[in-house]
Motif scaffolding. Structure first.
Motif, short mmCIF file in Angstrom:
data_model
loop_
_atom_site.label_atom_id
_atom_site.label_comp_id
_atom_site.label_asym_id
_atom_site.label_seq_id
_atom_site.Cartn_x
_atom_site.Cartn_y
_atom_site.Cartn_z
N ALA A 12 3.36 10.21 -141.17
CA ALA A 12 2.23 9.31 -141.33
C ALA A 12 2.47 8.34 -142.48
CB ALA A 12 0.96 10.12 -141.58
N HIS A 13 3.34 8.71 -143.42
CA HIS A 13 3.62 7.86 -144.57
C HIS A 13 4.66 6.79 -144.24
CE1 HIS A 13 6.61 10.97 -144.29
NE2 HIS A 13 7.38 10.34 -145.14
N GLY A 14 5.21 6.82 -143.03
CA GLY A 14 6.17 5.79 -142.65
C GLY A 14 7.55 6.37 -142.42
N LEU A 15 8.51 5.47 -142.29
CA LEU A 15 9.88 5.91 -142.09
C LEU A 15 10.40 6.51 -143.39
CD1 LEU A 15 11.27 2.82 -140.14
CD2 LEU A 15 10.31 4.92 -139.22
N ASP A 16 11.20 7.56 -143.26
CA ASP A 16 11.66 8.29 -144.44
C ASP A 16 13.00 8.91 -144.08
OD1 ASP A 16 11.99 9.79 -146.68
OD2 ASP A 16 10.20 11.02 -146.42
N ALA A 17 14.05 8.10 -144.14
CA ALA A 17 15.35 8.53 -143.64
C ALA A 17 16.38 8.57 -144.75
CB ALA A 17 15.82 7.57 -142.55
#
Lengths: 153, 207
Positions: free
Chosen positions: B102-107
């Motif tokens: 939910a916080h966005g892309l996190d790669a």
């Protein structure tokens, strides 16, 4: 290590395009720097004492003493790894959270990536899902920094 | 794909990215409350120039979803390629994953340059549908062996659902010819493709 051969794809000749739109500018004032010498470099804390924001995307003011920069001037290359966070009160009374990372180099390069929290239903909700980058200009004698923010579309 | 161009148009893209500071062709399609007001800066405001640095293709085979408020999805990278003017190489096979939520892309992925150097990328950003609908967050149904994954489920290709993916990556590069990546701010673009399932990231240096 497992191996992988990328399949031939036709998308390699595509280059994604990013355009920038000017969002707003922040003129911020800070306390004098507090320096801590760590094994990785100098941790520099500078509390934020105030600031004003103006521009087409936002008008508001920094809430004094709501944070600051916890930068690290890296031992290896003397580049400051910026980590600045504070609260902002928009002109409509809404509270906003500002968070920045970025690099300040000895050669004068000072650029940021900014993250925001805003009210989900409010006029600044677009800041929650936005890629915003910017420039920063520091006047170390006066402890002032001007941040200029651009929305990447 | 309104905001993709071919390589021949790259010079034009660089001008659009750094010079014109327009709201962008993709902006017209999105009902963003911000766009109409924003545009080029008035005189006296510092400007930014972008310069295309490189592209990264990343291939995927699965998405593992967690049923929680976090909306966390684990998407391992099978591999990929890196090409462009400032970096050439590959994505280390199984060398990282996206842990988007939910916080966005996190790669986090490991890249390997052609000279052998390993470079870590932390990719933050967002992917949103331009039609205003939310990305579905419920877990996908289990797949039968041999079944083709439903790629329209939560990471559809741009050709199926108009998407906007923008990135604010941070790189950790070793001392040497790639050290500049650890002291340069970047901004990026993502495009989704299928057959096979992959994403193309385009990274610009913020000059």
């Amino acid at each position: 290590m497992r191996e992988f051969t990328p399949p031939p794809v036709t998308t390699k000749d595509k280059v994604g395009q990013v355009t920038l739109a000017y969002a707003f500018q922040l003129k911020a004032t800070f306390d004098p720097k507090k320096v801590e010498k760590t094994p990785r470099g100098e941790r520099v804390f500078q509390g934020i004492t105030g600031g004003t924001i103006s521009g087409p995307g936002l008008t508001g003011a920094v809430y004094p003493d709501s944070g600051g920069d916890h930068g690290l001037i890296r031992e290896s290359d003397k580049v400051e790894d910026l980590y600045a966070r504070f609260m902002v009160r928009a002109a409509n009374g809404e509270w906003l959270y500002f968070s920045h990372v970025g690099y300040r180099r000895p050669d004068g390069y000072f650029r940021i990536q900014a993250y925001f929290d805003a009210d989900a239903g409010g006029p600044y909700a677009w800041l929650n899902d936005a890629a915003i980058i910017g420039t920063a200009e520091a006047d170390d004698d006066r402890n002032e920094v001007t941040f200029t923010y651009y929305l990447a579309l | 794909m309104p905001d993709m161009i071919d390589r021949r148009g790259l010079i034009a893209a660089s001008i659009a990215a750094g010079g014109l500071l327009s709201a962008g062709s993709a902006g017209a399609a999105e009902p963003s409350p911000a766009d109409p007001k924003l545009g080029p800066p008035p005189p006296g405001i510092p400007r930014i120039e972008l310069r295309w640095a490189f592209c990264v293709s990343i291939f995927f085979k699965e998405r593992i979803r967690i049923r929680s408020d976090s909306g966390r999805v684990f998407v391992p990278a099978v591999g990929g390629e890196v090409w462009g003017p400032r970096l050439q190489g590959r994505v280390v096979p199984y060398g990282g994953a996206d842990y988007a939520g939910a916080h966005g892309l996190d790669a986090t992925y490991a890249l390997q340059a052609d000279d052998g150097a390993l470079i870590l990328i932390e990719n933050h950003g967002y992917m949103k549908r331009l039609d205003g609908k939310k990305m579905p967050r419920v877990p996908a149904p289990p797949r039968r062996p041999g079944e083709v994954p439903d790629q329209t489920f939560d990471a559809p290709p741009d050709s199926v659902v108009p998407l906007r993916m923008r990135l604010m990556p941070v790189f950790d590069a070793p001392e040497g010819p790639h050290a500049w990546m650890s002291r340069t701010v970047f901004v990026g673009h993502g495009g989704r493709y299928q057959n096979p399932d992959h994403t193309i990231f385009t990274y610009y240096e913020v000059l």
